[in-house]
Design an enzyme around this catalytic site. Sequence first.
Site, PDB file in Angstrom:
ATOM      1  N   ASP A 151      -0.073   5.142   0.856  1.00  0.00           N
ATOM      2  CA  ASP A 151      -0.271   6.132   1.909  1.00  0.00           C
ATOM      3  C   ASP A 151      -0.205   5.480   3.297  1.00  0.00           C
ATOM      4  O   ASP A 151      -1.023   4.617   3.616  1.00  0.00           O
ATOM      5  CB  ASP A 151      -1.650   6.797   1.760  1.00  0.00           C
ATOM      6  CG  ASP A 151      -1.830   7.499   0.415  1.00  0.00           C
ATOM      7  OD1 ASP A 151      -0.911   8.214  -0.013  1.00  0.00           O
ATOM      8  OD2 ASP A 151      -2.906   7.331  -0.203  1.00  0.00           O
ATOM      9  N   ASP A 169      -1.645  -0.607   6.044  1.00  0.00           N
ATOM     10  CA  ASP A 169      -1.895   0.084   7.321  1.00  0.00           C
ATOM     11  C   ASP A 169      -3.399   0.296   7.541  1.00  0.00           C
ATOM     12  O   ASP A 169      -3.780   1.029   8.453  1.00  0.00           O
ATOM     13  CB  ASP A 169      -1.174   1.438   7.359  1.00  0.00           C
ATOM     14  CG  ASP A 169      -1.817   2.449   6.428  1.00  0.00           C
ATOM     15  OD1 ASP A 169      -2.238   2.058   5.319  1.00  0.00           O
ATOM     16  OD2 ASP A 169      -1.916   3.629   6.816  1.00  0.00           O
ATOM     17  N   SER A 195      -5.164   5.200  -4.169  1.00  0.00           N
ATOM     18  CA  SER A 195      -4.998   6.609  -4.541  1.00  0.00           C
ATOM     19  C   SER A 195      -4.789   6.847  -6.031  1.00  0.00           C
ATOM     20  O   SER A 195      -3.929   6.237  -6.660  1.00  0.00           O
ATOM     21  CB  SER A 195      -3.818   7.213  -3.780  1.00  0.00           C
ATOM     22  OG  SER A 195      -3.627   8.543  -4.211  1.00  0.00           O
ATOM     23  N   LYS A 196      -5.564   7.808  -6.546  1.00  0.00           N
ATOM     24  CA  LYS A 196      -5.383   8.238  -7.938  1.00  0.00           C
ATOM     25  C   LYS A 196      -4.189   9.177  -8.051  1.00  0.00           C
ATOM     26  O   LYS A 196      -3.789   9.558  -9.147  1.00  0.00           O
ATOM     27  CB  LYS A 196      -6.656   8.921  -8.438  1.00  0.00           C
ATOM     28  CG  LYS A 196      -7.817   7.948  -8.519  1.00  0.00           C
ATOM     29  CD  LYS A 196      -9.065   8.576  -9.074  1.00  0.00           C
ATOM     30  CE  LYS A 196     -10.115   7.494  -9.266  1.00  0.00           C
ATOM     31  NZ  LYS A 196     -11.453   7.962  -9.432  1.00  0.00           N
ATOM     32  N   ASN A 197      -3.638   9.588  -6.914  1.00  0.00           N
ATOM     33  CA  ASN A 197      -2.454  10.448  -6.916  1.00  0.00           C
ATOM     34  C   ASN A 197      -1.161   9.630  -6.830  1.00  0.00           C
ATOM     35  O   ASN A 197      -0.080  10.203  -6.663  1.00  0.00           O
ATOM     36  CB  ASN A 197      -2.517  11.418  -5.732  1.00  0.00           C
ATOM     37  CG  ASN A 197      -3.616  12.459  -5.906  1.00  0.00           C
ATOM     38  OD1 ASN A 197      -3.573  13.234  -6.868  1.00  0.00           O
ATOM     39  ND2 ASN A 197      -4.606  12.470  -5.033  1.00  0.00           N
ATOM     40  N   ARG A 221     -11.608   7.798  -2.501  1.00  0.00           N
ATOM     41  CA  ARG A 221     -11.849   9.213  -2.190  1.00  0.00           C
ATOM     42  C   ARG A 221     -13.325   9.449  -1.834  1.00  0.00           C
ATOM     43  O   ARG A 221     -13.641  10.129  -0.857  1.00  0.00           O
ATOM     44  CB  ARG A 221     -11.444  10.065  -3.396  1.00  0.00           C
ATOM     45  CG  ARG A 221     -11.331  11.533  -3.088  1.00  0.00           C
ATOM     46  CD  ARG A 221     -10.880  12.290  -4.324  1.00  0.00           C
ATOM     47  NE  ARG A 221      -9.602  11.843  -4.847  1.00  0.00           N
ATOM     48  CZ  ARG A 221      -9.101  12.179  -6.036  1.00  0.00           C
ATOM     49  NH1 ARG A 221      -9.773  12.999  -6.824  1.00  0.00           N
ATOM     50  NH2 ARG A 221      -7.938  11.718  -6.445  1.00  0.00           N
ATOM     51  N   GLY A 252      -7.286   3.475   3.286  1.00  0.00           N
ATOM     52  CA  GLY A 252      -7.448   2.371   2.326  1.00  0.00           C
ATOM     53  C   GLY A 252      -8.635   2.502   1.393  1.00  0.00           C
ATOM     54  O   GLY A 252      -8.627   1.924   0.319  1.00  0.00           O
ATOM     55  N   VAL A 253      -9.670   3.233   1.803  1.00  0.00           N
ATOM     56  CA  VAL A 253     -10.872   3.291   0.958  1.00  0.00           C
ATOM     57  C   VAL A 253     -10.783   4.446  -0.042  1.00  0.00           C
ATOM     58  O   VAL A 253      -9.954   5.344   0.097  1.00  0.00           O
ATOM     59  CB  VAL A 253     -12.170   3.361   1.806  1.00  0.00           C
ATOM     60  CG1 VAL A 253     -12.268   2.148   2.717  1.00  0.00           C
ATOM     61  CG2 VAL A 253     -12.253   4.647   2.613  1.00  0.00           C
ATOM     62  N   ASP A 304       0.878  -1.163   0.000  1.00  0.00           N
ATOM     63  CA  ASP A 304       0.000   0.000   0.000  1.00  0.00           C
ATOM     64  C   ASP A 304       0.928   1.230   0.000  1.00  0.00           C
ATOM     65  O   ASP A 304       2.105   1.116   0.343  1.00  0.00           O
ATOM     66  CB  ASP A 304      -0.881  -0.043   1.253  1.00  0.00           C
ATOM     67  CG  ASP A 304      -1.676   1.223   1.421  1.00  0.00           C
ATOM     68  OD1 ASP A 304      -2.378   1.611   0.474  1.00  0.00           O
ATOM     69  OD2 ASP A 304      -1.588   1.847   2.501  1.00  0.00           O
TER      70      ASP A 304
END
Length: 217
Positions: free
Chosen positions: A10, A170, A116-118, A49, A46-47, A8
């Site tokens: 973030d 996390d 994340s799309k970032n 936006r 984890g979920v 993962d």
Amino acid sequence: MVEAVIFDLDGVLVTTDEFHYLAWKHLAEELGIHNFTKEDNVRQRGVSRMASLEVVLEKGDKIYTEEEKLELADKKNNIYVASLKDLSPEDILPGVTRFLAFLKEKGIKTAIGSASKNTPLILEKTGLASSFDAISCGLDTTKSKPDPEVFLIAASKLGVAPENCVVVEDSDAGIQAAKSGGMYALAVGAAKENPLADCAAESLDVFSFEKNGWFCE
Ligand code: BG6
Ligand code: MG
């Protein structure tokens, strides 16, 4: 036999989990929601936006249309992306660089599995982009964790069977996703108490991968 580790992003590789929290807090305050806390933020980990937005909105009493929700999610993303302006390799979490070097030496493949799309922006700013064999992120998926889609796409891009993958997470949603995808789960940080995890550590910095049976057979 473990052939790949899917990380993962973030809160596992980079400190961006804190930036997500601050941006959601900012939006909540603008909406007159003053009781949005770090405990609420744990459920956003984890979920997607849009699912994260619902965690904020349920603390208030206003009803928003789908169009308004999309605008609010965009607004939060603009605040979040602006806060990543100075993101650099210094924001990589302790233990990550050493773990990646260890896996490379062992010939174990690595991938990102993030909602994340970032993800591309964060990998570029932290200099991590070339450290992984495959990237699977919110830009590739239609279903959010706890659905295993993001990890299954990562495994398929690597050409490794799910049962030979370890996921590092996390978030509780991510641990659930790893297990329902048939993978091993290593829980760190906020997810470390999750009973579904096969293994847990406060952070990658204190996880003794050199002695772990997954990597030393
Ligand atoms: C996950 C974060 O990695 O990405 C969530 O843990 C976040 O909190 C999700 O909502 C989506 O991120 P982004 O950058 O596409 O808004
Ligand atoms: Mg995370």
